[in-house]
Structures are given as structure tokens and as C-alpha cells.
Design an enzyme around this catalytic site. Structure first.
Site, PDB file in Angstrom:
ATOM      1  N   ARG A  17      51.887  41.879  44.416  1.00  0.00           N
ATOM      2  CA  ARG A  17      51.389  43.173  44.303  1.00  0.00           C
ATOM      3  C   ARG A  17      50.101  42.724  43.473  1.00  0.00           C
ATOM      4  NH1 ARG A  17      48.949  45.646  40.179  1.00  0.00           N
ATOM      5  NH2 ARG A  17      50.509  44.920  38.511  1.00  0.00           N
ATOM      6  N   ASP A  18      50.136  42.516  42.175  1.00  0.00           N
ATOM      7  CA  ASP A  18      48.918  42.171  41.298  1.00  0.00           C
ATOM      8  C   ASP A  18      48.142  40.720  41.978  1.00  0.00           C
ATOM      9  OD1 ASP A  18      47.074  42.406  39.385  1.00  0.00           O
ATOM     10  OD2 ASP A  18      48.276  42.340  37.702  1.00  0.00           O
ATOM     11  N   HIS A 212      51.780  40.814  29.801  1.00  0.00           N
ATOM     12  CA  HIS A 212      51.130  40.697  30.926  1.00  0.00           C
ATOM     13  C   HIS A 212      49.651  40.104  30.873  1.00  0.00           C
ATOM     14  CE1 HIS A 212      50.395  42.375  35.377  1.00  0.00           C
ATOM     15  NE2 HIS A 212      49.153  42.397  34.902  1.00  0.00           N
ATOM     16  N   HIS A 214      46.102  38.315  31.659  1.00  0.00           N
ATOM     17  CA  HIS A 214      45.283  37.978  32.634  1.00  0.00           C
ATOM     18  C   HIS A 214      44.660  36.602  32.142  1.00  0.00           C
ATOM     19  CE1 HIS A 214      45.400  40.869  36.138  1.00  0.00           C
ATOM     20  NE2 HIS A 214      46.119  41.276  35.261  1.00  0.00           N
ATOM     21  N   CYS A 245      42.509  43.800  39.049  1.00  0.00           N
ATOM     22  CA  CYS A 245      42.586  44.931  39.222  1.00  0.00           C
ATOM     23  C   CYS A 245      41.115  45.321  39.782  1.00  0.00           C
ATOM     24  CB  CYS A 245      42.944  45.730  37.964  1.00  0.00           C
ATOM     25  SG  CYS A 245      43.186  47.573  38.307  1.00  0.00           S
ATOM     26  N   ASN A 254      46.180  36.856  37.205  1.00  0.00           N
ATOM     27  CA  ASN A 254      46.973  36.817  36.131  1.00  0.00           C
ATOM     28  C   ASN A 254      47.279  35.432  35.752  1.00  0.00           C
ATOM     29  OD1 ASN A 254      47.851  39.242  37.918  1.00  0.00           O
ATOM     30  ND2 ASN A 254      48.931  39.554  35.888  1.00  0.00           N
TER      31      ASN A 254
END
Ligand code: HMG
Ligand code: MG
Length: 306
Positions: A17-18, A212, A214, A245, A254
């Protein structure tokens, strides 16, 4: 330092996803499915597979229905967490139709980022989530929460820790089993991580919080170590360090799952992940994307095997 290290940590893989949502190349559903299959084989038990968002906003996730339909038929499906991002009621209705078992709702401490990302302020987004979580709870779905821009916003700079604490409280009240705190643009530092987590862990248990990070400015592992010292147990990461994003200016990947797994395992902390098989998943997806990994560890591992 390092007086109370945990025996195990949990890695939440966000690569499908990310990791893929910000890539120029839009992969085929089949390639994404193979990527997820390989991540499962590598031992990852929580894999964020896709998002039910507007296809014109995030074209890379426009095959979310087909992807989930394939994944949900896999033998391994009942053995893993496979959260899907859901921004609103429409996304939730699609998730229910698809038989999704776990959703992730997401907001941010910055109104400007939130408006650009999900077209709602923080307060509006929480209001918008009320019917979403009511449906999730009715359908016995697990709910994960995200708060972005916790360590800084590309538009507003520093954001409020008070707003973070009250947002975590609301997300917990909604029934989120875990809330992931995002350094969306990789501007955090270890002292800031300590200062924020000291406040967070005064009220919330470490088992209910994930981090989370990055790695935009190379600080992710330092921040993870600072969080570990404070008792954090759950860490989001993305295979090969892919990610970003599209609505956060300058957001890059990430922290690479390889970097995180290597750091923990070399310190004697169990992640349950097989590095060789993880690296094979990353090599597969990097070939499909025709790009190099930003992960120093993965580069070294692929060329030397250690
Ligand atoms: P909106 O425009 O406010 O929605 O979008 P709306 O309710 O006004 O509806 C407008 C149109 O969109 C309608 O279609 C809806 O049906 C459709 P029309 O009638 O005009 O044909 N629509 C949808 N279609 C598909 N799926 C949906 C959906 N909702 C409405 N769910 C919305 C609001 C949030 C949907 C939009 O802004 C959006 O999709 N944004 C993308 C958000 C996103 O995926 N961002 C990246 C993930 S967040 C992230 O990366 C950060 C994170 O990693 C943590 C960190 O790093 O900090 C999690
Ligand atoms: Mg992210």
C-alpha cells in the site's frame, strides 16, 4: 541504554500500500499479488494490502477490489492481518462488499495536510469516521488507526502533541486495536521521538501503539531505537524502503523492512522474518518497478549475502 529490550517486536509491512501508492509505475494486480505472496512466505504476519480510495487521487490502488478478491482466496489469508485503508463511508461500503476483515482509518494532526490528503480537517475526519467505525464494529472487522504528520507537517511545520493525544483517545474509543503514529515526511529525530512517546505512553499502552517512520532524512532507525528504548513494540516498515504519500510534499520511502529486521535481529530481538526470503520479495518488486532500493542493508545483503 538497552536495559529492558523486548524479546520480540511486531513488524507491520506496508509495502503493497504505502510502498506502491507513490510509484510512477502502476503495477499489474498479478505482480502485486505475487509481491504479497512472497512477503507472507518471508514470515510477515501483518501486511497492509491496498486502499479503497478515489482512483483519480491514487491511481496505483485503483485495482483494490480485484487485488483483495484474489488475496482473500489465498490459503494464508486467515493466518495474516491484511488491513485495507478506508477513508470514508464509501470506502467502507466497498470493504464490506469485498469481505475485508480489517480496515485502517487515517487522519493527521495537521489540518492542511488532512485537507489535501482526505479533503477534511482533523475534526471533520473524526466525525466522518463515526459511521465508518459503527459499520466496522457491526461487521466484526478489526480497526487500525493512523495519525499522520505527528513529527512535522510539510505545510504547517510542528504539530500539536495535545492534538495527537486526543486523536489517539478518539481512535481508541472507536475500537482501534492499534494506532500508528506517522512521521509522514521523515523529519523526526530521536529526542523528539522520546519526548512524544513519553507523553503517549503515559496514557496509552505500548502494545496499542505503532510507529510509522519514513526514512527521508536517514533518521528512521535512530528514531526506532529511541522508540524501542521507551518500550515501543510495533513498527511499520516497507520492503525495500519503497513508499511515500503523494499529498505530502517531499515524502519518500518508509523505513525499509530489511533495515528494521536486520537491526532488531542483530540485537537479538526476534521479528519472525526470514531475511533471505524478504530480500527475494524486495528484489522481485524492485525489478518490476525498475528501480534501486534506498536501503543500505538490502544493497549490502544482495551483493554480499550478509
Ligand atoms: P472527496 O472528493 O471529498 O469525496 O474525497 P466525496 O465524498 O466528495 O465524493 C467525490 C467523488 O469521489 C464521488 O464520485 C464519490 O463517489 C467518490 P462522483 O459522484 O463524483 O462520481 N468517492 C470515492 N470513490 C472511491 N473510493 C472512495 C470514495 N469516496 C468518494 N473511498 C477521499 C475524499 C478521502 C475519498 C479522497 O480525498 C481520496 O481518495 N484521497 C486519497 C487519500 C489517500 O489514499 N492518501 C494516501 C494514503 S495516507 C498516507 O499515505 C499516510 C500514511 O502512510 C501514514 C503516514 O505516512 O503518516 C497512512
Ligand atoms: Mg506512510
Amino acid at each position: 541504554m538497552f536495559k529492558n529490550l523486548p524479546k520480540d517486536v511486531r513488524i507491520i509491512e506496508v509495502g503493497p500500500r504505502d510502498g506502491l501508492q507513490n510509484e510512477k509505475v502502476v503495477l499489474s494486480t498479478e505482480d502485486k499479488v505475487q509481491f504479497i505472496d512472497k512477503l507472507v512466505v518471508a514470515g510477515l504476519k501483518s501486511i497492509e494490502v491496498t486502499s479503497f480510495v478515489r482512483a483519480d487521487k491514487i491511481p496505483q490502488m485503483s485495482d483494490a477490489k480485484e487485488l483483495f478478491a484474489t488475496i482473500s482466496k489465498k490459503e494464508y489469508f486467515n493466518d495474516i492481518h491484511a488491513p485495507c485503508l478506508v477513508p470514508n463511508l464509501k470506502g467502507m461500503q466497498i470493504a464490506i462488499e469485498q469481505g475485508v476483515k480489517e480496515v485502517a482509518i487515517f487522519t493527521a494532526t495537521s489540518d492542511t495536510f488532512n485537507k489535501k490528503n482526505i479533503n477534511a480537517t482533523l475534526a471533520e475526519s473524526l466525525k466522518r469516521f463515526e459511521p465508518v467505525v459503527a459499520l466496522a464494529n457491526k461487521h466484526n472487522m478489526k480497526i487500525r488507526g493512523y495519525v499522520s504528520t505527528v513529527f512535522g507537517c510539510p505545510y504547517e511545520g510542528e504539530t500539536s502533541v495535545d492534538a495527537l493525544l486526543s486523536t489517539i483517545a478518539t481512535l481508541k474509543d472507536f475500537g482501534c486495536y492499534e494506532v500508528s503514529l506517522g512521521d509522514t515526511i521523515g523529519v523526526g529525530n530521536p529526542l523528539q521521538t522520546k519526548n512524544i512517546l513519553e507523553r503517549v505512553f503515559k496514557t496509552f499502552s505500548a502494545k496499542d501503539i505503532a510507529l510509522h517512520f519514513h526514512d527521508t532524512r536517514g533518521m528512521a532507525l535512530a528514531n526506532i531505537l529511541a522508540a524501542l528504548e521507551l518500550g515501543a513494540l510495533n513498527f511499520d516498515a516497507s520492503a525495500a524502503g519503497l513508499g511515500g504519500c503523494p499529498y505530502a510534499k517531499g515524502a519518500t520511502g518508509n523505513v525499509a523492512t530489511e533495515d528494521v529486521v536486520h537491526m532488531f535481529e542483530s540485537m537479538g530481538i526476534n521479528t519472525g522474518v526470514d531475511m533471505k526470503k524478504l530480500a527475494a520479495s524486495s528484489q522481485f518488486i524492485l525489478n518490476k518497478l525498475n528501480k534501486e532500493t534506498p536501503s543500505k542493508y538490502l544493497k549490502a545483503f544482495l551483493s554480499t549475502g550478509i
